[in-house]
Enzyme design. Sequence first.
Site, short mmCIF file in Angstrom:
data_model
loop_
_atom_site.label_atom_id
_atom_site.label_comp_id
_atom_site.label_asym_id
_atom_site.label_seq_id
_atom_site.Cartn_x
_atom_site.Cartn_y
_atom_site.Cartn_z
CB VAL A 7 -0.95 0.02 1.21
CG1 VAL A 7 -1.85 1.25 1.16
CG2 VAL A 7 -1.77 -1.26 1.27
CG ASP A 109 7.97 1.24 1.01
OD1 ASP A 109 8.33 1.55 2.16
OD2 ASP A 109 7.87 2.08 0.09
#
Length: 255
Positions: A7, A109
């Site tokens: 996301v 991430d």
Amino acid sequence: MFLAADVGNTTSVYGVFQGDSLVAHWRVTTDRSKTADELGLTLSLLLQTRGITPADIDGMAVASVVPPVLPNIVQMADTYLGITPLVVGPGVKTGIPLRFENPREIGADRICNAVAAVRKCGGPAIVVDFGTSTNFDAISEAGEYLGGAIAPGIAVSMEALFGKASRLPQIDLMRPKSAIGKSTVDSIRSGTFYGVFGQVKEIVTRMRAEIKGTPTVIATGSFSELFATEMDIIECVDEFLTLDGLRLIYEHNAQ
């Protein structure tokens, strides 16, 4: 089957793995206002297009840099998949040492990218992630996460240019015909493309000088293919490196 969800601030990437093979993937706009039900319906439709049902998913991991979206993603997984996803963050085993002043500050991430880079290429390595921001992450010869650099992303830079300079037209980014633009559109493409080109080359060159050994440079993210074809400094391209990292972290914690 395993579902990975990355996301990001601008887009979210979903990927379905069968074993260690990515068999389906989608890139959708990140919408902070979507409820868990809306996310669930969207995911169900995406899975359906590839002949996958929610019942086929037996594991899930999430990396999110957008805090307001995370609770709805977790609720969606519980309601529509019947599973509790692993959320990459503080307390989750990564499998690699994090040599950072405050590991809690590292984006999920970036950790996923580092884990996947170590597994695929070993150390030392430098990951360049072309996303909302352009992230540079350094990995030591011993496979340790050392830190990195964060620069404004390509889309963010272009949006700022168009927003502040009202007479300039909005354009799609592509390789310019030449460095000297013969029109306003070509001039913007040249400035943006070669500006990023120079930024990546300079930061990677300086990081290489600070890392012991000869690091492999890996590009990932939505613009990775565009720049990798022009930059000999990039040795490997993997657009879905983050998804692979999510799978590896999930498997490490499952063990």
